[in-house]
Scaffold this active site. Structure first.
Site, PDB file in Angstrom:
ATOM      1  N   ASP A   1      -2.818  -3.318 -13.173  1.00 47.31           N
ATOM      2  CA  ASP A   1      -3.827  -3.183 -12.113  1.00 47.31           C
ATOM      3  C   ASP A   1      -3.727  -4.405 -11.209  1.00 47.31           C
ATOM      4  O   ASP A   1      -3.658  -5.529 -11.722  1.00 47.31           O
ATOM      5  CB  ASP A   1      -5.229  -3.136 -12.752  1.00 47.31           C
ATOM      6  CG  ASP A   1      -6.198  -2.288 -11.948  1.00 47.31           C
ATOM      7  OD1 ASP A   1      -6.024  -2.210 -10.718  1.00 47.31           O
ATOM      8  OD2 ASP A   1      -7.126  -1.719 -12.549  1.00 47.31           O
TER       9      ASP A   1
ATOM     10  N   HIS B   1      -2.748  -4.995  -2.096  1.00 43.97           N
ATOM     11  CA  HIS B   1      -3.845  -4.866  -3.067  1.00 43.97           C
ATOM     12  C   HIS B   1      -3.347  -4.532  -4.468  1.00 43.97           C
ATOM     13  O   HIS B   1      -4.111  -4.619  -5.419  1.00 43.97           O
ATOM     14  CB  HIS B   1      -4.821  -3.775  -2.603  1.00 43.97           C
ATOM     15  CG  HIS B   1      -5.597  -4.163  -1.378  1.00 43.97           C
ATOM     16  ND1 HIS B   1      -6.955  -4.413  -1.395  1.00 43.97           N
ATOM     17  CD2 HIS B   1      -5.211  -4.361  -0.096  1.00 43.97           C
ATOM     18  CE1 HIS B   1      -7.356  -4.738  -0.183  1.00 43.97           C
ATOM     19  NE2 HIS B   1      -6.321  -4.710   0.633  1.00 43.97           N
TER      20      HIS B   1
HETATM   21  C1  G6P Z   1      -6.090   1.710  -4.794  1.00 46.01           C
HETATM   22  C2  G6P Z   1      -5.243   1.317  -3.590  1.00 46.01           C
HETATM   23  C3  G6P Z   1      -5.951   1.647  -2.297  1.00 46.01           C
HETATM   24  C4  G6P Z   1      -6.391   3.099  -2.303  1.00 46.01           C
HETATM   25  C5  G6P Z   1      -7.278   3.373  -3.519  1.00 46.01           C
HETATM   26  C6  G6P Z   1      -7.743   4.841  -3.608  1.00 46.01           C
HETATM   27  O1  G6P Z   1      -7.181   0.869  -4.914  1.00 46.01           O
HETATM   28  O2  G6P Z   1      -4.911  -0.061  -3.645  1.00 46.01           O
HETATM   29  O3  G6P Z   1      -5.085   1.423  -1.192  1.00 46.01           O
HETATM   30  O4  G6P Z   1      -7.071   3.419  -1.118  1.00 46.01           O
HETATM   31  O5  G6P Z   1      -6.541   3.047  -4.687  1.00 46.01           O
HETATM   32  O6  G6P Z   1      -6.654   5.697  -3.574  1.00 46.01           O
HETATM   33  P1  G6P Z   1      -6.459   6.789  -2.406  1.00 46.01           P
HETATM   34  O7  G6P Z   1      -5.081   7.306  -2.623  1.00 46.01           O
HETATM   35  O8  G6P Z   1      -7.520   7.824  -2.666  1.00 46.01           O
HETATM   36  O9  G6P Z   1      -6.653   6.118  -1.075  1.00 46.01           O
END
Ligand code: G6P
Length: 491
Positions: free
Chosen positions: A377, A167
């Site tokens: 991003d 992602h």
């Molecule tokens: C990004 C990453 C995700 C992640 C999200 C929130 O979008 O690609 O994998 O889940 O951030 O971050 P966190 O560390 O809270 O899961």
């Protein structure tokens, strides 16, 4: 009660987080609520059509939970101890890989203890997935926290069809070179039959690294492993949003009323500028504030006439670089407001909160100019949600060229956020854009988002994943097929 039978699922999603949040009901009891993300809404129908399960962490430390069933999905929680959270999640995932993959905006840290924890936790996720998947099932692994899972899972279960989607950006080879465990990460990813990326440049970076660090020569995105008979493919599959859900919310009278109320609460300025980000150094919030403050200083914008509403949702709050960022952003907002506010009006309305999707859509409808200006991003779904919400053709989007979304939303005002003068000029261009021009741009961007929603994204990914099996001409090939619905019967 445990109603989830292990080893019976034809379609298994593996991600660091489960798609549920724990909530407290009015009577004080705890319950789970499905998180609002597009990924879960896209995969929901697929999970129901086949026997689907989602393997992931449930967000609490030191808690071991049995698999459970919520909102028609079987959920398989993977436990993380406090040490795992510190070393695997805050450490290797978010203080090594995250900054390295986002162009070293802050310096990545390389610690062997973090790497060991990353390997161990990835192995735990792989075992959980292996125990959940039925014979010949399709398993879809997500994101940078789990890059070793595809190979670990392949070793445990050669019968599975394995996809991986990244992602976030995949870094250029010269940056990736810094990672002491670079070859292990590439080997881990190559355990998948299909490796998906957001942008063509991410796919190209990955393939260049495969060549440089593993000595393999990819052909047309395909990496063959000599002697194994196996190959993996790397492809570009830009993710998107649940377009229908955003359109429905934007059409709702309650959401539209709320949008009007938001403008009133801000004192009905002529121009509402909006930023909505996780409070992350990749998002370019400091650069955005600097450009906005200079526009006030130059008197190109004035308080009362314009207001910047900056939503910064709390994120990774125990990680040092995030704590520092919060202090800097909040200090800067305080200085700007101290300098430019009047008793009646504020220059920046800053909110350190997360909001439900309804409120986000109301914010989008209230904003004349949306500022999506990250330094780096993977995609940025806020940009796609904003254009989709603006059915009235009234909004203007300023979008960083370093967000994956710039590949689909080329009609935005595209900007290099490092260029503060350029950023100021782009903000003014958006503020002063003729309504007919703004509408023309939005219509074209909305069409793109509507035609390429998240359901299409997952369908295309899974169809391509199935094609890797068909092309291998396995006598047992079958499964998802042209509809992209995962099913039994791979190798
Ligand atoms: C990004 C990453 C995700 C992640 C999200 C929130 O979008 O690609 O994998 O889940 O951030 O971050 P966190 O560390 O809270 O899961």
């Amino acid at each position: 009660m445990n109603t989830v039978k292990t080893g019976t699922h034809d379609f298994v999603v593996v991600a660091n987080r489960l798609p549920v949040d724990r909530v407290t009901l009015e009577d004080g009891t705890a319950a789970w609520r499905t998180s609002p993300g597009g990924l879960v809404s896209a995969l929901h129908p697929l999970m129901q059509a086949s026997t689907g399960a989602w393997v992931g962490w449930h967000g609490a430390e030191n808690e071991v939970l049995e698999p459970f069933h919520e909102d028609s999905i079987d959920l398989v929680p993977v436990p993380l101890s406090s040490a795992d959270v510190r070393l695997y999640y805050e450490g290797f995932s978010n203080s090594t890989l995250w900054p390295l993959y986002h162009d070293v905006i802050v310096p990545p840290e390389f610690h062997r203890t973090w790497w060991v924890a990353y390997r161990e936790v990835n192995a735990r996720f792989a075992r959980a997935a292996a125990g959940t998947a039925a014979p010949g099932a399709t398993v879809w692994v997500h994101d940078y926290q789990l890059q070793l899972v595809p190979k670990m899972l392949r070793d445990l279960r050669p019968d599975l069809t394995i996809g991986y989607f990244d992602h976030i950006p995949f870094p250029s080879t010269d940056l990736f070179a810094q990672l002491p465990w670079r070859s292990r990460i590439l080997e881990g990813l190559l355990g998948a039959d299909l490796i998906g990326f957001q942008r063509a440049s991410d796919t190209a970076n990955f393939l260049t690294s495969v060549k440089r660090f593993l000595g393999l020569t990819p052909r047309k995105g395909e990496v063959r492993r000599p002697g194994s008979g196996r190959s993996s493919r790397a492809q570009t599959h830009p993710i998107s949003i649940d377009a229908a859900k955003i359109a429905d919310l934007a059409a709702s009278p309650a959401v539209q009323d709320r949008a009007r109320q938001i403008r009133e609460e801000l004192g009905n300025p002529e121009t509402v500028l909006l930023g909505v980000d996780r409070l992350d150094y990749t998002k370019g919030i400091r650069h955005r504030l600097k450009a906005y403050a200079e526009l006030l200083e130059d008197r190109a914008l004035s308080v009362g006439q314009a207001c910047l509403l900056q939503i910064a949702s709390p994120s990774r709050e125990k990680v040092d670089s995030y704590q520092q960022l919060r202090e800097e952003v909040e200090g800067t907002v305080g200085r700007i407001n101290g300098e430019y506010d009047s008793l009646a009006h504020t220059a920046v309305r800053y909110l350190h909160h997360s909001y439900p999707t309804e409120e986000m859509v109301a914010l989008y409808l209230a904003a004349d100019v949306m500022l999506v200006t990250p330094l780096r991003d993977g995609m940025n779904l806020v940009a796609k949600e904003y254009v989709q919400a603006r059915f009235d053709g009234g909004g203007r989007l300023v979008l960083s060229e370093f967000a994956g979304a710039a590949d689909q939303l080329g009609s935005a005002v595209i900007v290099n956020p490092h260029d503060i003068d350029g950023l100021k000029a782009s903000i003014l261009e958006a503020v002063n854009m003729e309504p007919t021009e703004a509408k023309r741009r939005l219509v074209s961007m909305r069409r793109n988002v509507q035609d390429h929603d998240v359901a299409r994204w997952s369908r295309h990914f899974l169809t391509s994943l199935q094609e890797t099996q068909d092309d291998d001409a396995s006598p047992h090939a079958g499964g998802p097929g042209a509809t992209g619905t995962p099913g039994r019967g791979a190798r």
